[in-house]
Design a protein around this motif. Structure first.
Motif, PDB file in Angstrom:
ATOM      1  N   GLN A  48       0.829  -1.205   0.000  1.00  0.00           N
ATOM      2  CA  GLN A  48       0.000   0.000   0.000  1.00  0.00           C
ATOM      3  C   GLN A  48       0.862   1.253   0.000  1.00  0.00           C
ATOM      4  OE1 GLN A  48      -2.403  -0.721   3.515  1.00  0.00           O
ATOM      5  NE2 GLN A  48      -4.164  -1.313   2.259  1.00  0.00           N
ATOM      6  N   LEU A  49       1.905   1.263   0.804  1.00  0.00           N
ATOM      7  CA  LEU A  49       2.797   2.417   0.875  1.00  0.00           C
ATOM      8  C   LEU A  49       3.519   2.643  -0.448  1.00  0.00           C
ATOM      9  CD1 LEU A  49       4.276   1.825   4.442  1.00  0.00           C
ATOM     10  CD2 LEU A  49       2.741   3.694   3.758  1.00  0.00           C
ATOM     11  N   GLN A  50       3.943   1.558  -1.095  1.00  0.00           N
ATOM     12  CA  GLN A  50       4.642   1.693  -2.366  1.00  0.00           C
ATOM     13  C   GLN A  50       3.723   2.262  -3.444  1.00  0.00           C
ATOM     14  OE1 GLN A  50       6.015  -2.405  -2.558  1.00  0.00           O
ATOM     15  NE2 GLN A  50       8.109  -1.775  -2.092  1.00  0.00           N
ATOM     16  N   VAL A  51       2.486   1.794  -3.494  1.00  0.00           N
ATOM     17  CA  VAL A  51       1.527   2.313  -4.468  1.00  0.00           C
ATOM     18  C   VAL A  51       1.213   3.767  -4.166  1.00  0.00           C
ATOM     19  CG1 VAL A  51      -0.849   2.128  -5.311  1.00  0.00           C
ATOM     20  CG2 VAL A  51       0.549   0.070  -5.044  1.00  0.00           C
ATOM     21  N   GLY A  52       1.066   4.104  -2.882  1.00  0.00           N
ATOM     22  CA  GLY A  52       0.819   5.491  -2.500  1.00  0.00           C
ATOM     23  C   GLY A  52       1.966   6.389  -2.918  1.00  0.00           C
ATOM     24  N   LYS A  53       3.195   5.959  -2.675  1.00  0.00           N
ATOM     25  CA  LYS A  53       4.355   6.758  -3.061  1.00  0.00           C
ATOM     26  C   LYS A  53       4.397   6.950  -4.575  1.00  0.00           C
ATOM     27  CE  LYS A  53       9.290   7.001  -3.314  1.00  0.00           C
ATOM     28  NZ  LYS A  53      10.449   6.193  -3.567  1.00  0.00           N
ATOM     29  N   GLU A  54       4.145   5.867  -5.320  1.00  0.00           N
ATOM     30  CA  GLU A  54       4.138   5.968  -6.781  1.00  0.00           C
ATOM     31  C   GLU A  54       3.088   6.963  -7.252  1.00  0.00           C
ATOM     32  OE1 GLU A  54       3.663   1.988  -8.277  1.00  0.00           O
ATOM     33  OE2 GLU A  54       5.528   1.317  -7.349  1.00  0.00           O
ATOM     34  N   SER A  55       1.938   6.965  -6.617  1.00  0.00           N
ATOM     35  CA  SER A  55       0.865   7.898  -6.993  1.00  0.00           C
ATOM     36  C   SER A  55       1.265   9.336  -6.699  1.00  0.00           C
ATOM     37  CB  SER A  55      -0.422   7.570  -6.239  1.00  0.00           C
ATOM     38  OG  SER A  55      -0.915   6.314  -6.632  1.00  0.00           O
ATOM     39  N   PHE A  56       1.841   9.579  -5.519  1.00  0.00           N
ATOM     40  CA  PHE A  56       2.267  10.930  -5.192  1.00  0.00           C
ATOM     41  C   PHE A  56       3.405  11.393  -6.094  1.00  0.00           C
ATOM     42  CE2 PHE A  56       0.139  10.200  -1.035  1.00  0.00           C
ATOM     43  CZ  PHE A  56      -0.669  11.328  -1.047  1.00  0.00           C
ATOM     44  N   LEU A  57       4.320  10.508  -6.427  1.00  0.00           N
ATOM     45  CA  LEU A  57       5.410  10.865  -7.322  1.00  0.00           C
ATOM     46  C   LEU A  57       4.876  11.193  -8.721  1.00  0.00           C
ATOM     47  CD1 LEU A  57       8.431  11.236  -7.686  1.00  0.00           C
ATOM     48  CD2 LEU A  57       8.609   8.787  -8.198  1.00  0.00           C
ATOM     49  N   LYS A  58       3.897  10.427  -9.175  1.00  0.00           N
ATOM     50  CA  LYS A  58       3.272  10.706 -10.473  1.00  0.00           C
ATOM     51  C   LYS A  58       2.601  12.073 -10.454  1.00  0.00           C
ATOM     52  CE  LYS A  58      -0.230   9.087 -13.663  1.00  0.00           C
ATOM     53  NZ  LYS A  58      -1.562   8.572 -13.708  1.00  0.00           N
ATOM     54  N   MET A  59       1.879  12.382  -9.374  1.00  0.00           N
ATOM     55  CA  MET A  59       1.231  13.691  -9.272  1.00  0.00           C
ATOM     56  C   MET A  59       2.265  14.809  -9.230  1.00  0.00           C
ATOM     57  SD  MET A  59      -2.114  13.122  -6.796  1.00  0.00           S
ATOM     58  CE  MET A  59      -1.224  12.446  -5.408  1.00  0.00           C
ATOM     59  N   LEU A  60       3.365  14.604  -8.515  1.00  0.00           N
ATOM     60  CA  LEU A  60       4.421  15.607  -8.449  1.00  0.00           C
ATOM     61  C   LEU A  60       5.022  15.847  -9.825  1.00  0.00           C
ATOM     62  CD1 LEU A  60       6.372  17.486  -6.976  1.00  0.00           C
ATOM     63  CD2 LEU A  60       7.787  15.458  -6.444  1.00  0.00           C
ATOM     64  N   LYS A  61       5.289  14.785 -10.562  1.00  0.00           N
ATOM     65  CA  LYS A  61       5.842  14.919 -11.910  1.00  0.00           C
ATOM     66  C   LYS A  61       4.891  15.695 -12.817  1.00  0.00           C
ATOM     67  CE  LYS A  61       8.653  10.717 -11.867  1.00  0.00           C
ATOM     68  NZ  LYS A  61       8.823   9.375 -12.470  1.00  0.00           N
ATOM     69  N   GLU A  62       3.587  15.421 -12.678  1.00  0.00           N
ATOM     70  CA  GLU A  62       2.596  16.146 -13.481  1.00  0.00           C
ATOM     71  C   GLU A  62       2.612  17.635 -13.133  1.00  0.00           C
ATOM     72  OE1 GLU A  62      -1.033  14.041 -12.627  1.00  0.00           O
ATOM     73  OE2 GLU A  62      -0.510  12.369 -13.959  1.00  0.00           O
ATOM     74  N   LYS A  63       2.701  17.945 -11.858  1.00  0.00           N
ATOM     75  CA  LYS A  63       2.717  19.353 -11.435  1.00  0.00           C
ATOM     76  C   LYS A  63       4.013  20.029 -11.864  1.00  0.00           C
ATOM     77  CE  LYS A  63      -1.290  19.323  -9.598  1.00  0.00           C
ATOM     78  NZ  LYS A  63      -2.391  19.997 -10.260  1.00  0.00           N
ATOM     79  N   LEU A  64       5.125  19.314 -11.838  1.00  0.00           N
ATOM     80  CA  LEU A  64       6.395  19.876 -12.270  1.00  0.00           C
ATOM     81  C   LEU A  64       6.396  20.138 -13.780  1.00  0.00           C
ATOM     82  CD1 LEU A  64       8.926  17.794 -10.164  1.00  0.00           C
ATOM     83  CD2 LEU A  64       8.334  20.214  -9.872  1.00  0.00           C
ATOM     84  N   ALA A  65       5.667  19.302 -14.513  1.00  0.00           N
ATOM     85  CA  ALA A  65       5.566  19.486 -15.964  1.00  0.00           C
ATOM     86  C   ALA A  65       4.790  20.760 -16.292  1.00  0.00           C
ATOM     87  CB  ALA A  65       4.915  18.269 -16.608  1.00  0.00           C
ATOM     88  N   ASP A  66       3.925  21.210 -15.386  1.00  0.00           N
ATOM     89  CA  ASP A  66       3.141  22.421 -15.589  1.00  0.00           C
ATOM     90  C   ASP A  66       3.976  23.688 -15.416  1.00  0.00           C
ATOM     91  OD1 ASP A  66       0.956  20.805 -15.951  1.00  0.00           O
ATOM     92  OD2 ASP A  66       0.123  21.129 -13.940  1.00  0.00           O
ATOM     93  N   VAL A  67       5.098  23.576 -14.707  1.00  0.00           N
ATOM     94  CA  VAL A  67       5.939  24.731 -14.402  1.00  0.00           C
ATOM     95  C   VAL A  67       6.955  24.905 -15.522  1.00  0.00           C
ATOM     96  CG1 VAL A  67       7.590  25.703 -12.748  1.00  0.00           C
ATOM     97  CG2 VAL A  67       5.662  24.332 -11.935  1.00  0.00           C
ATOM     98  N   PRO A  68       7.014  26.101 -16.123  1.00  0.00           N
ATOM     99  CA  PRO A  68       8.007  26.312 -17.182  1.00  0.00           C
ATOM    100  C   PRO A  68       9.418  26.242 -16.623  1.00  0.00           C
ATOM    101  CG  PRO A  68       6.726  28.319 -16.762  1.00  0.00           C
ATOM    102  CD  PRO A  68       6.185  27.245 -15.880  1.00  0.00           C
ATOM    103  N   VAL A  69      10.293  25.611 -17.357  1.00  0.00           N
ATOM    104  CA  VAL A  69      11.678  25.473 -16.954  1.00  0.00           C
ATOM    105  C   VAL A  69      12.450  26.705 -17.416  1.00  0.00           C
ATOM    106  CG1 VAL A  69      13.765  24.081 -17.173  1.00  0.00           C
ATOM    107  CG2 VAL A  69      11.522  22.970 -17.122  1.00  0.00           C
ATOM    108  N   GLU A  70      13.195  27.342 -16.478  1.00  0.00           N
ATOM    109  CA  GLU A  70      13.968  28.518 -16.830  1.00  0.00           C
ATOM    110  C   GLU A  70      15.278  28.079 -17.470  1.00  0.00           C
ATOM    111  OE1 GLU A  70      14.473  31.304 -13.665  1.00  0.00           O
ATOM    112  OE2 GLU A  70      12.434  31.013 -12.960  1.00  0.00           O
ATOM    113  N   ALA A  71      15.682  28.820 -18.505  1.00  0.00           N
ATOM    114  CA  ALA A  71      16.913  28.482 -19.219  1.00  0.00           C
ATOM    115  C   ALA A  71      18.130  29.046 -18.508  1.00  0.00           C
ATOM    116  CB  ALA A  71      16.865  29.013 -20.643  1.00  0.00           C
TER     117      ALA A  71
END
Length: 71
Positions: A48-71
């Motif tokens: 359960q903890l591993q699946v929860g971590k994977e879900s939170f990491l996926k959500m974090l990656k999605e939110k990070l993709a929304d933020v423009p990367v500065e050059a």
């Protein structure tokens, strides 16, 4: 004379009747049973903890993709 139904236990491919266990053997066997239950419960919780971590990491990656990367 008491007729008990055999309580078959297999340890290292050897069959035992738990009704023949002495007090110390019963205690040790009960510890083993309890530890098996705890291991299974902990394994379930770890899954359960591993699946929860994977879900939170996926959500974090999605939110990070929304933020423009500065050059």
């Amino acid at each position: 004379m008491e007729n008990k139904k055999p309580q078959t236990v297999h340890i290292d491919n050897v069959e035992y009747d738990a009704n023949d266990f002495n007090e110390e053997q019963v205690l040790l066997f009960n510890h083993c049973l309890d530890l098996d239950r705890k291991i299974n419960s902990t394994t379930f919780q770890l899954q359960q903890l591993q699946v929860g971590k994977e879900s939170f990491l996926k959500m974090l990656k999605e939110k990070l993709a929304d933020v423009p990367v500065e050059a």
